[in-house]
Design an enzyme around this catalytic site. Structure first.
Site, PDB file in Angstrom:
ATOM      1  N   TYR A 142       0.852  -1.186   0.000  1.00 38.17           N
ATOM      2  CA  TYR A 142       0.000   0.000   0.000  1.00 38.17           C
ATOM      3  C   TYR A 142       0.884   1.230   0.000  1.00 38.17           C
ATOM      4  O   TYR A 142       1.842   1.310   0.772  1.00 38.17           O
ATOM      5  CB  TYR A 142      -0.894   0.000   1.244  1.00 38.17           C
ATOM      6  CG  TYR A 142      -1.731   1.259   1.405  1.00 38.17           C
ATOM      7  CD1 TYR A 142      -2.797   1.516   0.539  1.00 38.17           C
ATOM      8  CD2 TYR A 142      -1.469   2.169   2.423  1.00 38.17           C
ATOM      9  CE1 TYR A 142      -3.574   2.672   0.691  1.00 38.17           C
ATOM     10  CE2 TYR A 142      -2.240   3.318   2.577  1.00 38.17           C
ATOM     11  CZ  TYR A 142      -3.287   3.563   1.715  1.00 38.17           C
ATOM     12  OH  TYR A 142      -4.048   4.697   1.868  1.00 38.17           O
ATOM     13  N   ASP A 237       9.265   2.738  -0.539  1.00 36.67           N
ATOM     14  CA  ASP A 237       8.268   3.429   0.272  1.00 36.67           C
ATOM     15  C   ASP A 237       8.534   3.047   1.723  1.00 36.67           C
ATOM     16  O   ASP A 237       8.142   1.980   2.183  1.00 36.67           O
ATOM     17  CB  ASP A 237       6.862   3.019  -0.173  1.00 36.67           C
ATOM     18  CG  ASP A 237       5.777   3.686   0.670  1.00 36.67           C
ATOM     19  OD1 ASP A 237       6.124   4.347   1.678  1.00 36.67           O
ATOM     20  OD2 ASP A 237       4.588   3.538   0.321  1.00 36.67           O
ATOM     21  N   LYS A 265       4.797   9.526   8.428  1.00 39.40           N
ATOM     22  CA  LYS A 265       4.527   8.990   9.774  1.00 39.40           C
ATOM     23  C   LYS A 265       5.494   9.498  10.851  1.00 39.40           C
ATOM     24  O   LYS A 265       5.298  10.611  11.335  1.00 39.40           O
ATOM     25  CB  LYS A 265       4.416   7.473   9.700  1.00 39.40           C
ATOM     26  CG  LYS A 265       3.217   7.083   8.804  1.00 39.40           C
ATOM     27  CD  LYS A 265       2.747   5.657   8.854  1.00 39.40           C
ATOM     28  CE  LYS A 265       1.408   5.549   8.128  1.00 39.40           C
ATOM     29  NZ  LYS A 265       1.295   4.514   7.137  1.00 39.40           N
TER      30      LYS A 265
HETATM   31  C1  LIG Z   1       0.641   4.994   5.695  1.00 37.17           C
HETATM   32  C2  LIG Z   1       1.364   4.675   4.447  1.00 37.17           C
HETATM   33  C3  LIG Z   1       1.268   5.484   3.306  1.00 37.17           C
HETATM   34  C4  LIG Z   1       0.318   6.635   3.225  1.00 37.17           C
HETATM   35  O1  LIG Z   1       0.593   7.646   4.124  1.00 37.17           O
HETATM   36  P1  LIG Z   1      -0.573   8.709   4.483  1.00 37.17           P
HETATM   37  O2  LIG Z   1       0.117   9.686   5.376  1.00 37.17           O
HETATM   38  O3  LIG Z   1      -1.643   7.912   5.155  1.00 37.17           O
HETATM   39  O4  LIG Z   1      -1.027   9.299   3.211  1.00 37.17           O
HETATM   40  C5  LIG Z   1       2.046   5.193   2.216  1.00 37.17           C
HETATM   41  N1  LIG Z   1       2.882   4.145   2.221  1.00 37.17           N
HETATM   42  C6  LIG Z   1       2.997   3.331   3.287  1.00 37.17           C
HETATM   43  C7  LIG Z   1       3.955   2.202   3.245  1.00 37.17           C
HETATM   44  C8  LIG Z   1       2.232   3.556   4.426  1.00 37.17           C
HETATM   45  O5  LIG Z   1       2.319   2.712   5.452  1.00 37.17           O
END
Ligand SMILES: *Cc1c(COP(=O)(O)O)cnc(C)c1O
Length: 425
Positions: A142, A237, A265
């Protein structure tokens, strides 16, 4: 009716599903969500004054535990100077210097406001830099709710994607090739068969949004090699894993260096932040230096920068990783022992402060394996834990997080709670 129920009823009338992010609605575990009025250390307090030991940690950011005094202090100090400037500010420079210093692949960095923005802009930058449009993502990874990344595997060997949400045109999804994680041959084949070339591979190096999955030996190294051979951009990511599985994330742990990294995050210290960065040569393609447009009214916001800088400096000072690894090990081992004792098929992948519970006979190596685990068993465990003061993520396909505020007693209490749950399985 308790206050959480009342709030949820009110919310449902004017917020779709009653929530501002779907998983919060508890749809996959049943029941209705509790509302939180306060979070401190490893605990949440609900509006009904119930205290819950928290393994969601605001979906990753709260590595220091909730409401850490140092971060709170940094935010209130910044607040004295105003909430947004719309001009460059000194904290943006300090934040960029920290990120460049900490993250191995990052030579230049741009701040944005969420992980979604970070991956979206990374993809655009990779396309602008390479002049190619197709990208590869992996099933189960994701990357936020970006159109070209909300794509699931279609049928057929080389799967050009199908939209994974209404509202995403087929024509967008066709630009995304969705492959199974942990299968290098599939990646080799995609590069051989895609005549117009591939701009980028985007990957959660340790996928943590379909439970928690680890790469096979050599997998990330192979992705690196294939990208280099084909002039494709490798994007890690690390929105979830960055600053959590070691200060420099998975890229530091494994020594595999991507071209671009998406972050978020933890670097917001609990405020909304994202960032993406990487090689100077690629980052210089961004406006105003280059042709790839990207912008943000609140990007580099002074409150978010202050919270993020405090969070990162605190990580540097406290280096909680060894202790988190120990707590993570204790929990994973404790739960695995219980599963053996009660003959419950369970896999507990765990690295440092991240773990998940797959009710499965066999180790989970990709999305399909994850989907074949028993979600009903997870639901049962979730409800039992919640009733006994332990909050696991409200979905079988989310990762659990431990924070530096968690204590050995918390872990012992959790194992005890799970033991009682397994008794009734
Ligand atoms: C949480 C997350 C996102 C998205 O981040 P948001 O701040 O919710 O838009 C993208 N990639 C990964 C791996 C994530 O865990």
């Amino acid at each position: 009716m308790n206050q959480s129920h009342e709030l949820f009823e009110r919310a449902k009338k004017i917020i779709p599903g009653g929530v501002n992010s779907p998983v919060r609605a508890f749809r996959s575990v049943g029941g209705t969500p509790f509302f939180t009025k306060k979070a401190s250390g490893s605990y949440l307090t609900t509006v009904d004054d119930k205290k819950l030991l928290d393994y969601v940690c605001t979906w990753g950011p709260a590595i220091h535990g909730h409401d850490h005094p140092v971060i709170r202090e940094a935010i209130s100090k910044a607040l004295q100077n105003g909430t947004s400037f719309g001009t460059p500010g000194p904290d943006e420079v300090e934040m960029a210097e920290l990120l460049v210093d900490i993250v191995p692949s990052v030579e230049k960095v741009r701040m944005c406001n969420s992980g979604t923005e970070a991956t979206m802009s990374s993809i655009r930058l990779a396309r602008g830099f390479t002049g190619k449009s197709k990208i590869i993502k992996f099933a189960g990874c994701y990357h936020g709710h970006v159109d070209s990344l909300l794509v699931k595997a279609g049928s057929g060997a080389l799967t050009f994607g199908n939209p994974d949400s209404a509202g995403i045109p087929e024509s967008f999804a066709k630009e995304t090739i969705v492959l199974p994680y942990n299968d290098i041959q599939a990646v080799e084949n995609a590069f051989t068969q895609t005549e117009e070339g591939i701009a980028a591979i985007i990957v959660e190096p340790y996928p943590a949004n379909c439970g928690f999955i680890l790469p096979k030996d050599g997998y990330l190294e192979a992705l690196r090699r294939i990208c280099s051979q084909n002039n494709a951009v490798l994007i890690f990511d690390e929105v979830m894993t960055g600053f959590r599985l070691g200060l420099g994330g998975v890229q530091e742990r494994t020594g595999v260096t991507p071209d671009l990294s998406a972050m978020g995050k933890i670097i917001g210290g609990g405020l909304p932040v994202g960032a993406f960065g990487g090689k100077t040569e690629i980052m210089n393609f961004l406006a105003p230096l280059g042709p790839v447009y990207q912008a943000g009214t609140l990007s580099g916001n002074p409150l978010a920068m202050a919270a993020g800088i405090a969070s990162l400096k605190l990580l540097r000072e406290t280096m909680p990783y060894e202790r988190l690894e120990k707590l993570g090990n204790q929990l994973a081992k404790g739960v695995k022992d219980l599963a053996n004792q009660f003959s419950i098929p369970l896999q507990v992948p765990q690295v440092g402060s991240m773990y998940c519970l797959f009710f499965s006979e066999v180790p989970v190596q990709n999305f399909e394996d994850a989907l074949s685990s028993n979600a009903e068993s997870f639901k049962k465990l979730f409800q039992h834990c919640l009733n006994n003061g332990v909050y696991l993520p409200p979905s079988a396909y989310e990762t659990c997080f431990i924070s530096a505020a968690h204590q050995e007693d918390d872990i012992a209490h959790t194992i005890d709670c799970i033991k009682n749950a397994f008794r009734s399985f």
